[in-house]
Design a protein around this motif. Structure first.
Motif, PDB file in Angstrom:
ATOM      1  N   ARG A  47      52.099  23.194  14.907  1.00 56.50           N
ATOM      2  CA  ARG A  47      52.998  22.823  16.004  1.00 56.50           C
ATOM      3  C   ARG A  47      52.220  22.496  17.270  1.00 56.50           C
ATOM      4  N   VAL A  48      51.170  23.270  17.535  1.00 56.55           N
ATOM      5  CA  VAL A  48      50.329  22.989  18.708  1.00 56.55           C
ATOM      6  C   VAL A  48      49.621  21.647  18.535  1.00 56.55           C
ATOM      7  N   TYR A  49      49.038  21.439  17.329  1.00 54.29           N
ATOM      8  CA  TYR A  49      48.368  20.162  17.067  1.00 54.29           C
ATOM      9  C   TYR A  49      49.354  19.005  17.234  1.00 54.29           C
ATOM     10  N   GLY A  50      50.552  19.190  16.668  1.00 51.93           N
ATOM     11  CA  GLY A  50      51.542  18.119  16.745  1.00 51.93           C
ATOM     12  C   GLY A  50      51.932  17.806  18.168  1.00 51.93           C
ATOM     13  N   THR A  51      52.036  18.854  19.009  1.00 52.97           N
ATOM     14  CA  THR A  51      52.396  18.635  20.413  1.00 52.97           C
ATOM     15  C   THR A  51      51.293  17.883  21.149  1.00 52.97           C
ATOM     16  N   VAL A  52      50.037  18.330  20.968  1.00 56.46           N
ATOM     17  CA  VAL A  52      48.921  17.703  21.681  1.00 56.46           C
ATOM     18  C   VAL A  52      48.686  16.281  21.190  1.00 56.46           C
ATOM     19  N   ILE A  53      48.578  16.125  19.870  1.00 57.32           N
ATOM     20  CA  ILE A  53      48.314  14.798  19.327  1.00 57.32           C
ATOM     21  C   ILE A  53      49.509  13.886  19.532  1.00 57.32           C
TER      22      ILE A  53
END
Length: 315
Positions: A197-203
């Protein structure tokens, strides 16, 4: 419960690469090496040509040369390991080298996303604000925008790379030819749902918002082009955008396939095949797209060639 000793890798990760037969491996290695060398030569050619010919001293070609410079580094972060795995099969890579490669690849990829947005902005100003174009896109603004894309790209990649580096790993064989984010997450001992979820938000913020920005700009460009009085003027305006739109389609189409879905939703071997498109083939095709389809570049090549020929005659 798995004890702590089993929750970490022993010494190195192992890059699985591609499964090839002993007969095909040398051919695959030579083909990859040739494409890699052509990619380096093609992008260097664009950089040198833009610097050598005054007819290409425009904001559009300045950003194209920056893109070519970026592609030199981008393709070089992954292809050497691809060549190594093709030549030797499974290849060990230290955790430090793996995460450095991950950070460099993510940083350069996000920088390219931002740079493609800046190039779309340049086309928007040239077509929709032609009377103010040179004032709005001065040399100082060009340098500031180019520098901002690099800073933003390398800052945005800190979060995904640092979080990946803190994961505990039970497995060490990476089902890829380089250290990619999704492939590394599959090796973790713990649930990576929060990390995803963090990766998805940043990317997503770095690529998705930028993609919407590009679409908005091209929507405005299309409206402006349709208002032009003649078919010839409309075709000329669109031709200046066609190469850029082709690169955007190649880069975003393949990148979104990997990063817009969760790592577990695809077969393990799919990521490395898709990565070949945006990490290897797109940098190879960029010089071809921006030169063969561009009359101004062909004319610049002729001018530079004639200048070199005249110099050689005078020796």
């Amino acid at each position: 419960m798995m004890d702590h000793a089993n929750r970490t890798w022993t010494k190195n990760f192992i890059l699985a690469g591609f499964t090839t037969t002993a007969t095909l491996r040398p051919l695959a290695f030579l083909a990859t090496l040739c494409i890699y060398l052509l990619t380096l030569a093609g992008n260097l050619f664009i950089i040198i040509l833009v610097q050598a010919d005054s007819g290409l001293s425009t904001p559009m070609y300045f950003f194209i040369s920056i893109l070519s410079f970026l592609e030199l580094w981008y393709v070089s972060t992954t292809v050497p390991t691809l060549l190594h795995t093709l030549l030797h099969g499974h290849s060990p890579i230290s955790p430090a080298a793996c995460f450095i490669q991950l950070y460099a690849f993510q940083s350069l990829g996000m920088t390219e996303c931002y740079l493609l947005g800046v190039m779309a902005l340049d086309r928007y100003l040239a077509i929709c604000r032609p009377l103010h174009y040179h004032a709005l896109m001065s040399r100082q603004v060009q340098l500031w925008l180019a520098g901002a894309t690099w800073v933003a790209g390398f800052l945005a990649a800190i979060v995904p790379a640092s979080l990946a580096a803190t994961l505990p790993f039970c497995l060490k064989e990476v089902a890829h030819y380089f250290c990619d984010l999704a492939s590394l997450m599959r090796l973790s001992c713990v649930d990576t749902g929060w990390h995803a979820r963090v990766y998805g938000t940043v990317i997503g913020a770095a690529t998705g918002c930028n993609f919407v920005f590009i679409l908005g700009l091209y929507g405005s460009i299309l409206k402006a082009v349709l208002k032009l009085p003649s078919a010839a003027s409309r075709a000329k305006a669109l031709s200046t955008c066609s190469s850029h739109m082709t690169v955007i389609a190649l880069f975003y189409g393949s990148a979104f396939t990997v990063y817009a879905s969760s790592p577990g939703s695809r077969p393990e071997g799919a990521d490395k095949l898709i990565a070949l498109v945006y990490a290897f083939l797109t940098p190879f095709l960029n010089p071809i797209i921006y030169t063969l389809r561009n009359k101004e570049v062909r004319e610049a090549v002729k001018r530079v060639t004639d200048r070199i020929r005249n110099i050689l005659k005078g020796l």
